[in-house]
Design an enzyme around this catalytic site. Sequence first.
Site, PDB file in Angstrom:
ATOM      1  N   ARG A   1     -18.873   5.866   3.992  1.00  0.00           N
ATOM      2  CA  ARG A   1     -18.829   6.424   2.639  1.00  0.00           C
ATOM      3  C   ARG A   1     -20.220   6.377   1.999  1.00  0.00           C
ATOM      4  O   ARG A   1     -20.852   5.343   1.986  1.00  0.00           O
ATOM      5  CB  ARG A   1     -17.817   5.650   1.772  1.00  0.00           C
ATOM      6  CG  ARG A   1     -16.372   5.906   2.185  1.00  0.00           C
ATOM      7  CD  ARG A   1     -15.390   5.143   1.322  1.00  0.00           C
ATOM      8  NE  ARG A   1     -15.302   3.740   1.673  1.00  0.00           N
ATOM      9  CZ  ARG A   1     -14.470   2.873   1.081  1.00  0.00           C
ATOM     10  NH1 ARG A   1     -13.675   3.282   0.113  1.00  0.00           N
ATOM     11  NH2 ARG A   1     -14.431   1.606   1.448  1.00  0.00           N
TER      12      ARG A   1
ATOM     13  N   LYS B   1     -21.683   4.417  -6.261  1.00  0.00           N
ATOM     14  CA  LYS B   1     -20.597   4.696  -7.215  1.00  0.00           C
ATOM     15  C   LYS B   1     -20.700   3.806  -8.446  1.00  0.00           C
ATOM     16  O   LYS B   1     -20.548   4.284  -9.576  1.00  0.00           O
ATOM     17  CB  LYS B   1     -19.267   4.503  -6.461  1.00  0.00           C
ATOM     18  CG  LYS B   1     -18.153   3.836  -7.215  1.00  0.00           C
ATOM     19  CD  LYS B   1     -16.909   3.788  -6.384  1.00  0.00           C
ATOM     20  CE  LYS B   1     -16.434   2.387  -6.027  1.00  0.00           C
ATOM     21  NZ  LYS B   1     -16.103   1.536  -7.149  1.00  0.00           N
TER      22      LYS B   1
ATOM     23  N   ARG C   1     -18.954  -8.452   0.710  1.00  0.00           N
ATOM     24  CA  ARG C   1     -19.775  -7.421   1.338  1.00  0.00           C
ATOM     25  C   ARG C   1     -19.095  -6.979   2.618  1.00  0.00           C
ATOM     26  O   ARG C   1     -18.670  -7.835   3.410  1.00  0.00           O
ATOM     27  CB  ARG C   1     -21.158  -7.972   1.699  1.00  0.00           C
ATOM     28  CG  ARG C   1     -21.993  -8.383   0.515  1.00  0.00           C
ATOM     29  CD  ARG C   1     -23.090  -9.324   0.926  1.00  0.00           C
ATOM     30  NE  ARG C   1     -22.562 -10.549   1.516  1.00  0.00           N
ATOM     31  CZ  ARG C   1     -23.309 -11.514   2.045  1.00  0.00           C
ATOM     32  NH1 ARG C   1     -24.602 -11.394   2.108  1.00  0.00           N
ATOM     33  NH2 ARG C   1     -22.758 -12.607   2.556  1.00  0.00           N
TER      34      ARG C   1
ATOM     35  N   ASP D   1       0.864  -1.186   0.000  1.00  0.00           N
ATOM     36  CA  ASP D   1       0.000   0.000   0.000  1.00  0.00           C
ATOM     37  C   ASP D   1       0.898   1.234   0.000  1.00  0.00           C
ATOM     38  O   ASP D   1       2.011   1.205   0.542  1.00  0.00           O
ATOM     39  CB  ASP D   1      -0.925   0.015   1.226  1.00  0.00           C
ATOM     40  CG  ASP D   1      -2.138   0.905   1.003  1.00  0.00           C
ATOM     41  OD1 ASP D   1      -3.250   0.374   0.789  1.00  0.00           O
ATOM     42  OD2 ASP D   1      -1.987   2.155   1.019  1.00  0.00           O
TER      43      ASP D   1
ATOM     44  N   LYS E   1     -19.363  -7.537 -12.862  1.00  0.00           N
ATOM     45  CA  LYS E   1     -19.345  -6.848 -11.559  1.00  0.00           C
ATOM     46  C   LYS E   1     -20.344  -5.685 -11.539  1.00  0.00           C
ATOM     47  O   LYS E   1     -21.167  -5.560 -10.627  1.00  0.00           O
ATOM     48  CB  LYS E   1     -17.919  -6.358 -11.269  1.00  0.00           C
ATOM     49  CG  LYS E   1     -17.785  -5.498 -10.041  1.00  0.00           C
ATOM     50  CD  LYS E   1     -18.143  -6.229  -8.761  1.00  0.00           C
ATOM     51  CE  LYS E   1     -18.278  -5.249  -7.610  1.00  0.00           C
ATOM     52  NZ  LYS E   1     -18.605  -5.886  -6.365  1.00  0.00           N
TER      53      LYS E   1
ATOM     54  N   LYS F   1      -0.909   3.032   7.143  1.00  0.00           N
ATOM     55  CA  LYS F   1      -1.659   1.762   7.151  1.00  0.00           C
ATOM     56  C   LYS F   1      -0.709   0.573   7.282  1.00  0.00           C
ATOM     57  O   LYS F   1      -0.975  -0.375   8.007  1.00  0.00           O
ATOM     58  CB  LYS F   1      -2.476   1.615   5.858  1.00  0.00           C
ATOM     59  CG  LYS F   1      -3.678   2.539   5.810  1.00  0.00           C
ATOM     60  CD  LYS F   1      -4.446   2.402   4.506  1.00  0.00           C
ATOM     61  CE  LYS F   1      -5.480   3.517   4.413  1.00  0.00           C
ATOM     62  NZ  LYS F   1      -6.083   3.634   3.089  1.00  0.00           N
TER      63      LYS F   1
ATOM     64  N   LEU G   1     -34.568  -7.258  -0.301  1.00  0.00           N
ATOM     65  CA  LEU G   1     -35.953  -6.787  -0.410  1.00  0.00           C
ATOM     66  C   LEU G   1     -36.357  -6.116   0.902  1.00  0.00           C
ATOM     67  O   LEU G   1     -37.462  -6.316   1.383  1.00  0.00           O
ATOM     68  CB  LEU G   1     -36.902  -7.947  -0.728  1.00  0.00           C
ATOM     69  CG  LEU G   1     -36.883  -8.459  -2.166  1.00  0.00           C
ATOM     70  CD1 LEU G   1     -37.933  -9.534  -2.377  1.00  0.00           C
ATOM     71  CD2 LEU G   1     -37.083  -7.334  -3.177  1.00  0.00           C
TER      72      LEU G   1
ATOM     73  N   CYS H   1     -19.892   1.234  -2.748  1.00  0.00           N
ATOM     74  CA  CYS H   1     -20.043   0.469  -4.003  1.00  0.00           C
ATOM     75  C   CYS H   1     -21.301   0.799  -4.796  1.00  0.00           C
ATOM     76  O   CYS H   1     -21.196   1.287  -5.916  1.00  0.00           O
ATOM     77  CB  CYS H   1     -19.976  -1.024  -3.703  1.00  0.00           C
ATOM     78  SG  CYS H   1     -18.328  -1.511  -3.191  1.00  0.00           S
TER      79      CYS H   1
HETATM   80  P1  NAD Z   1     -10.134   1.327  -0.165  1.00  0.00           P
HETATM   81  O1  NAD Z   1     -10.214   2.769  -0.516  1.00  0.00           O
HETATM   82  O2  NAD Z   1     -10.599   0.856   1.159  1.00  0.00           O
HETATM   83  O3  NAD Z   1      -8.646   0.812  -0.367  1.00  0.00           O
HETATM   84  C1  NAD Z   1      -7.831   1.136  -1.435  1.00  0.00           C
HETATM   85  C2  NAD Z   1      -6.392   1.111  -0.943  1.00  0.00           C
HETATM   86  O4  NAD Z   1      -5.503   1.262  -2.048  1.00  0.00           O
HETATM   87  C3  NAD Z   1      -6.039   2.199   0.036  1.00  0.00           C
HETATM   88  O5  NAD Z   1      -5.521   1.643   1.223  1.00  0.00           O
HETATM   89  C4  NAD Z   1      -4.999   3.063  -0.702  1.00  0.00           C
HETATM   90  O6  NAD Z   1      -4.035   3.633   0.171  1.00  0.00           O
HETATM   91  C5  NAD Z   1      -4.373   2.021  -1.617  1.00  0.00           C
HETATM   92  N1  NAD Z   1      -3.694   2.552  -2.806  1.00  0.00           N
HETATM   93  C6  NAD Z   1      -4.020   3.618  -3.574  1.00  0.00           C
HETATM   94  N2  NAD Z   1      -3.172   3.739  -4.604  1.00  0.00           N
HETATM   95  C7  NAD Z   1      -2.280   2.724  -4.498  1.00  0.00           C
HETATM   96  C8  NAD Z   1      -1.169   2.287  -5.283  1.00  0.00           C
HETATM   97  N3  NAD Z   1      -0.823   2.933  -6.396  1.00  0.00           N
HETATM   98  N4  NAD Z   1      -0.479   1.192  -4.871  1.00  0.00           N
HETATM   99  C9  NAD Z   1      -0.840   0.511  -3.740  1.00  0.00           C
HETATM  100  N5  NAD Z   1      -1.875   0.881  -2.972  1.00  0.00           N
HETATM  101  C10 NAD Z   1      -2.601   1.962  -3.343  1.00  0.00           C
HETATM  102  O7  NAD Z   1     -10.955   0.582  -1.328  1.00  0.00           O
HETATM  103  P2  NAD Z   1     -11.793  -0.787  -1.207  1.00  0.00           P
HETATM  104  O8  NAD Z   1     -13.097  -0.509  -0.537  1.00  0.00           O
HETATM  105  O9  NAD Z   1     -10.920  -1.864  -0.727  1.00  0.00           O
HETATM  106  O10 NAD Z   1     -12.131  -1.023  -2.754  1.00  0.00           O
HETATM  107  C11 NAD Z   1     -11.117  -1.363  -3.672  1.00  0.00           C
HETATM  108  C12 NAD Z   1     -11.777  -1.708  -4.984  1.00  0.00           C
HETATM  109  O11 NAD Z   1     -12.613  -2.865  -4.842  1.00  0.00           O
HETATM  110  C13 NAD Z   1     -12.696  -0.622  -5.541  1.00  0.00           C
HETATM  111  O12 NAD Z   1     -12.654  -0.647  -6.952  1.00  0.00           O
HETATM  112  C14 NAD Z   1     -14.073  -1.051  -5.070  1.00  0.00           C
HETATM  113  O13 NAD Z   1     -15.105  -0.570  -5.898  1.00  0.00           O
HETATM  114  C15 NAD Z   1     -13.962  -2.557  -5.184  1.00  0.00           C
HETATM  115  N6  NAD Z   1     -14.831  -3.304  -4.271  1.00  0.00           N
HETATM  116  C16 NAD Z   1     -15.067  -2.859  -3.017  1.00  0.00           C
HETATM  117  C17 NAD Z   1     -15.876  -3.595  -2.164  1.00  0.00           C
HETATM  118  C18 NAD Z   1     -16.179  -3.083  -0.778  1.00  0.00           C
HETATM  119  O14 NAD Z   1     -17.151  -3.562  -0.185  1.00  0.00           O
HETATM  120  N7  NAD Z   1     -15.412  -2.159  -0.210  1.00  0.00           N
HETATM  121  C19 NAD Z   1     -16.436  -4.807  -2.596  1.00  0.00           C
HETATM  122  C20 NAD Z   1     -16.148  -5.257  -3.878  1.00  0.00           C
HETATM  123  C21 NAD Z   1     -15.349  -4.496  -4.725  1.00  0.00           C
END
Ligand code: NAD
Length: 429
Positions: free
Chosen positions: A326, A262, A153, A30, A203, A35, A249, A259
């Site tokens: 969020r 967005k 989820r 990360d 997705k 973190k 439902l 999610c």
């Molecule tokens: P998040 O914002 O919680 O985490 C993203 C992480 O990526 C952060 O910790 C950030 O510091 C890190 N990051 C940013 N740029 C980086 C880089 N260049 N190299 C390494 N790390 C980097 O996001 P999330 O909720 O985990 O979601 C991630 C993706 O998965 C999104 O596309 C989201 O739509 C998708 N997703 C999320 C969920 C959910 O419930 N949160 C479920 C399914 C899919």
Amino acid sequence: MNIAILGAGYVGLTAAAVFARIGHAVWLVDTSEEKIEKLLSGEIHFFEPRLAEIVKQAVEKGRLIPTTAYEKSVRKVRAILICVGTPPRPNGTADLSQVFSAAAELSKHIKRYTIIVIKSTVPIGTAEKVKKIIQKRVPKRLFDIASCPEFLREGSAVQDTLHPDRIIIGTDSRHAQKILLELHKKLSGERVFTDLRTAELIKYASNAFLATKISFINEIANLCEVVKANVDDVALGMGLDPRIGKAFLRAGIGYGGSCFPKDTRALNRVSIAHRYHFRLLKTVIEVNREQRKNFLKKLAPVLGKLKGKRIGVLGLAFKNNTDDVRESAAIEIIRELIKKGAKITAFDPKAGKNAKTALADLKITEKPEEVARDADGILILTEWSVFQKINWPYMKKKMRSPIIIDGRNLLDPKRMRALGFIYHSMGRP
Ligand code: NAD
């Protein structure tokens, strides 16, 4: 298998912990030093049931190595999973800067054959763009691209990742497919093999469909209020049909989180970009926006003028079992109430701290009972089951007026009325 995961958020950290648990050696990269330091000291930076414990075990065993260093982590692995954020831009399109910068950075260090897997939710055609970025530095024969979207989820992320319903493997390379099958070997769920673009759309289509179910039942709830029917019974009667299913439902104040809002907007933008008018999706988004307003409209007839009113709020997170705020409907509703001059005191079992960053002046209490003190009314905005177990007779004694407006249909109307509350909910008589 040696793998690297880029992004230690909800998706990346959960995937890293689960892949480590089923026997892989995982580098977790990360860009945030804060973190990574937290992870190294055995802590995680958000609340997710069971996750802290399995992360700690994996880090202690040396199966999960958190780091900010791309070079040492991506150099020797067989697969790199991109799990960085894809937040919305103000116009609704997905901001892909984290994905593209991760791709550019990893491409500097690939020296032998590696599969680049995109797990982040990205618009159709993104994997091809990532491929072009990597090709600038890495010869074609040294990498393949795959799209394996994530469906976890929040609130049950560990369970969902350990026991997925399906694993989508989108790639044009047979070799990559074979390695990805091996990576996921110990996980349940049907395997779906397809191409990159279709995997990306699976997705978005899944989230758009779930959002449609929520907006549909909210429309039915609104209709129930007009025709004097009960949405809970309608949902039960509908959901028992296996073609429909009970999940999603539940009527309420609409979907939120990082999610659904967005991804529905991003899919709408993808459709517009390809000159396709996705009428149903546009309406789903609109219905969701309206549902928050419908809830706000319920307040004035019961509470009177909001200016100066003391309102207790139970629930700040966008859903139960998470600390994520969020695009939380609760935060948006509170913002509107504050604008109208109401004085808000709120409680959430986990999301208080995050809510403070979204609404700095919000008064947050340590115990749910404290929101009742001299309150002119209580609003329930997140479906935490602990709110059902609150000592409601005690709450009533503390309140100025015994009014509850339940935006999540969490409490039993008959019971609440028997306790002497003036109780309103969504689509229930
Ligand atoms: P998040 O914002 O919680 O985490 C993203 C992480 O990526 C952060 O910790 C950030 O510091 C890190 N990051 C940013 N740029 C980086 C880089 N260049 N190299 C390494 N790390 C980097 O996001 P999330 O909720 O985990 O979601 C991630 C993706 O998965 C999104 O596309 C989201 O739509 C998708 N997703 C999320 C969920 C959910 O419930 N949160 C479920 C399914 C899919």
